[in-house]
Design a protein around this motif. Structure first.
Motif, short mmCIF file in Angstrom:
data_model
loop_
_atom_site.label_atom_id
_atom_site.label_comp_id
_atom_site.label_asym_id
_atom_site.label_seq_id
_atom_site.Cartn_x
_atom_site.Cartn_y
_atom_site.Cartn_z
N GLN A 122 1.31 0.07 -5.48
CA GLN A 122 2.43 0.06 -4.53
C GLN A 122 3.13 1.42 -4.42
O GLN A 122 3.58 1.81 -3.36
CB GLN A 122 3.48 -0.99 -4.92
N LEU A 123 3.22 2.12 -5.56
CA LEU A 123 3.94 3.38 -5.55
C LEU A 123 3.23 4.41 -4.69
O LEU A 123 3.84 5.20 -4.00
CB LEU A 123 4.11 3.90 -6.99
N PHE A 214 -3.18 -7.10 0.71
CA PHE A 214 -2.15 -6.06 0.78
C PHE A 214 -2.65 -4.79 1.47
O PHE A 214 -2.06 -4.32 2.44
CB PHE A 214 -1.64 -5.75 -0.62
N PHE B 256 1.72 -10.24 -5.33
CA PHE B 256 2.16 -10.03 -3.95
C PHE B 256 1.60 -11.09 -2.99
O PHE B 256 2.35 -11.86 -2.40
CB PHE B 256 1.75 -8.63 -3.48
N MET B 260 3.66 -13.90 -0.57
CA MET B 260 3.77 -13.72 0.88
C MET B 260 3.31 -14.97 1.60
O MET B 260 3.89 -15.38 2.60
CB MET B 260 2.93 -12.52 1.34
N ALA B 275 6.98 -6.44 -5.89
CA ALA B 275 5.95 -6.04 -4.95
C ALA B 275 6.29 -6.46 -3.52
O ALA B 275 6.10 -5.69 -2.58
CB ALA B 275 4.61 -6.64 -5.37
N VAL B 278 9.03 -4.13 -2.35
CA VAL B 278 8.51 -2.80 -2.00
C VAL B 278 7.94 -2.84 -0.60
O VAL B 278 8.22 -1.98 0.24
CB VAL B 278 7.42 -2.35 -3.01
N TYR B 279 7.15 -3.86 -0.32
CA TYR B 279 6.54 -3.98 1.00
C TYR B 279 7.60 -4.09 2.09
O TYR B 279 7.55 -3.40 3.09
CB TYR B 279 5.61 -5.20 1.03
N ALA B 282 9.73 -0.72 2.38
CA ALA B 282 9.02 0.46 2.86
C ALA B 282 8.39 0.23 4.23
O ALA B 282 8.46 1.10 5.09
CB ALA B 282 7.95 0.86 1.84
N PHE B 283 7.78 -0.93 4.42
CA PHE B 283 6.99 -1.09 5.65
C PHE B 283 7.70 -1.90 6.72
O PHE B 283 7.43 -1.74 7.90
CB PHE B 283 5.63 -1.70 5.33
N PHE B 288 11.80 3.95 3.23
CA PHE B 288 10.74 4.44 2.36
C PHE B 288 11.26 4.88 1.00
O PHE B 288 10.65 4.62 -0.03
CB PHE B 288 9.97 5.58 3.03
N ALA B 295 9.15 0.78 -6.30
CA ALA B 295 7.79 0.88 -6.79
C ALA B 295 7.74 1.67 -8.09
O ALA B 295 6.95 1.35 -8.99
CB ALA B 295 6.90 1.55 -5.74
#
Lengths: 278, 319
Positions: A122-123, A214, B256, B260, B275, B278-279, B282-283, B288, B295
């Protein structure tokens, strides 16, 4: 000493009962997928279908657009096969060199790969996405093959390196005496010998890439090229609790991997238990 | 990749103190000045790819954790601000706790379940190979497919509630995945279901390496089942335990896909993990910098537990 007694029979029966409970989800999966819409809401979820039919499967396989399941199957197959080839080619040669070299750097390289196995993806996902987009690798099968190869390479190298460490150098010495060059030794002597490691890499990488959601969600996001998990995710998102259709697509998505597993289950399980022991 | 586990006796005779002395854990490797096979530069493409995709990407990601970048345009370095935000935001803090709960819960239950099944399947059983195949089946399914099957099972009109009603326990029926209190347990059940078979296989391999003579000798000496397990089997499968738990924790901390598909992180963030956060950051939200900071927290936690696990199981503590 440890013979088959009445107690063993009891243990066997108990484990079968446990297995049936454990696998009950598969019962619901199959029976529901075979129920036509008219039965879906009128029968108990525990009951088998009265008049099973395959209409849900037909509907799923003929859907178009973002939820094109057949295209997802093809894309997933191409990407999985390509990644496996990349991982075998790069993983075998790198694993070979770093385990056969005793210079200092090879030890360092080994730990470089070992640590990369546990670094969480993820990072790096955001910078990787930016980089891939800049190089035009997003939205295409090629981009994903390169990405998966890079992401799973540490695991592949680790499996190969451990395989070589358990392998004596006798054959290579003999080949050297016979006058074979270094590349001939690798391609004609060493590579054929490591079929078990190649099998393990194939199974691990194939399973991870085929099932991954993912990475393909991010790197194929918005493009017309979808892998199966992403196509499935979008398709199911548009269905809203039509469980019979949802399960039809779930079954379609799991048939390839489950068929492969049942066909080669011994190898599968050995790969999992043996490949990781190091 | 030898067929047998590293014998435990080796570790007992020459105790290592967590330190990896070069060559200590190798079985056979070429002697120091022996012939070198293959050109060293053959490793370069692999090393370059791994450095680029793993280390450079992770490094850049780590850098963005200290910025306020939105994904487009310019950004400013904001120091520890993103991290402070994480520990002040109950959703993200909750995601952190959920992640730890799910990782440890699934590893513990999956390992115990896997060990019990492996012990049950060990030796003499006539159908042990069929049973092993059956118990392993969930492992090969995609997390997404697994999640959808269980989503139906836990549905309000699904099999579990119908079953509960039919045995007269209808008041226990609830919308499992939509209930903030129960949703996380539901997710845990799914994770355990899909990881038990994996632990079982590792344990079966470990048990296969336990010499039957030692067990027999212990049995003849009058050791009961529990004593035999505690004193003979358990020490011998220590490496298997190490592998099963390390991989399980690393896997569990990253969870993850099933979340989801099962809940999307809901209800009200009750099943949010690092996780999924983070998704989303960021997305989906274009944050970000914040996503990268999360992350990084996840990365540090994973590395911490992976190293700790190695230490604990390598130094071979005799309790």
């Amino acid at each position: 000493m440890f013979r088959y007694t009445k107690l063993t029979l009891l243990r066997e029966i108990g484990l079968w009962a446990l297995a049936l409970i454990f696998l009950a989800p598969f019962y619901f999966l199959v029976t529901t997928a075979l129920k036509p819409d008219s039965e879906m809401y009128t029968t108990s979820p525990l009951a088998p279908p009265k008049s099973p039919d395959f209409s849900n499967f037909v509907a799923v396989l003929t859907a178009t657009g973002n939820s094109n399941v057949v295209m997802g199957l093809v894309n997933s197959a191409i990407i999985t096969a390509g990644s496996i080839v990349g991982l075998i080619a790069l993983g075998s040669i790198t694993g070979y060199v770093i385990s056969r070299n005793t210079r200092r750097w090879s030890k360092g390289a080994y730990y470089l790969f070992l640590i990369a196995i546990i670094l969480p993806g993820q990072l790096g996902a955001v910078p990787l996405y930016m980089g891939a987009r800049a190089m035009g690798l997003t939205g295409s099968a090629w981009g994903l093959i390169i990405l998966y190869t890079g992401m799973l390479l540490p695991l592949s190298i680790f499996l190969y390196a451990n395989f070589f460490r358990g392998l004596g150098t006798d054959y290579e010495e003999a080949a050297t005496i016979d006058g074979a060059s270094k590349s001939q030794i690798f391609s004609k002597v060493v590579f054929p010998m490591m079929a078990p490691a190649t099998g393990t890499v194939t199974i691990f990488a194939g399973l991870i890439v085929w099932n991954d959601f993912f990475t393909s969600l991010i790197f194929l996001g918005g493009s017309a090229n979808q892998t199966l998990p992403v196509a499935m995710y979008y398709y199911i998102g548009s269905l809203v609790s039509k469980w019979n259709s949802i399960f039809a697509i779930v079954i379609v998505s799991m048939i390839p991997i489950l068929a492969l597993f049942l066909f080669a289950q011994k190898r599968f399980i050995q790969g999992f238990s043996g490949g990781l022991k190091g | 990749m030898t067929a047998t586990m590293q014998p435990k006796s080796e570790a007992a005779e020459a105790p290592r103190r967590g330190k990896r002395t070069p060559g200590a854990d190798q079985k056979t490797r070429p002697r120091g000045r022996g012939p070198q096979f293959g050109h060293w530069w053959w490793a370069l493409p692999g090393i370059a790819l791994v450095i680029a995709i793993h280390y450079v990407a992770t490094g850049i990601g780590g850098f963005f954790a200290f910025t306020n970048w939105t994904g487009i345009g310019s950004f400013k370095i904001v120091g520890w601000q993103n991290f402070e935000a994480i520990f002040k935001d109950p959703t993200k803090l909750g995601a952190l706790l959920n992640t730890l709960f799910l990782a440890f819960g699934s590893v513990f239950l999956g390992s115990v379940g896997g060990l019990i099944i492996a012990l049950g399947l060990n030796r003499v059983l006539k159908t042990r190979y069929i049973l092993r195949t059956l118990f392993f089946m969930p492992v090969v399914l995609s997390p997404l497919a697994t999640a959808y099957i269980w989503k139906y099972i836990f549905d309000f009109d699904g099999p579990i509630n119908v079953f509960l009603t039919s045995i007269g326990a209808g008041d226990l029926a609830k919308p499992w995945l939509a209930d903030p209190q129960w949703a996380i347990w539901t997710v845990l059940v799914v994770l355990v279901w899909s990881s038990t078979g994996f632990a079982m296989v590792i344990f079966m391999a470990g048990l296969a390496g336990v010499p039957v003579e030692v067990e027999e000798a212990a049995a003849i000496d009058g050791a009961n089942l529990w004593q035999r397990f505690r004193n003979v089997t358990l020490p011998a499968i220590r490496p298997a335990i190490a592998i099963a738990t390390t991989l399980g924790i690393v896997q569990g901390l990253r969870v993850f896909d099933p979340i989801m598909a099962l809940t999307g992180g809901g209800p009200a963030g009750a099943t949010e993990t690092l996780a999924t956060q983070v998704y989303k950051q960021a997305f989906a939200l274009g944050n970000f910098g914040g996503g990268a900071a999360l992350a990084l927290v996840l990365a540090v936690i994973i590395l911490f537990f992976a190293v700790l696990q190695q230490r604990l199981t390598r130094s071979n503590p005799e309790d």
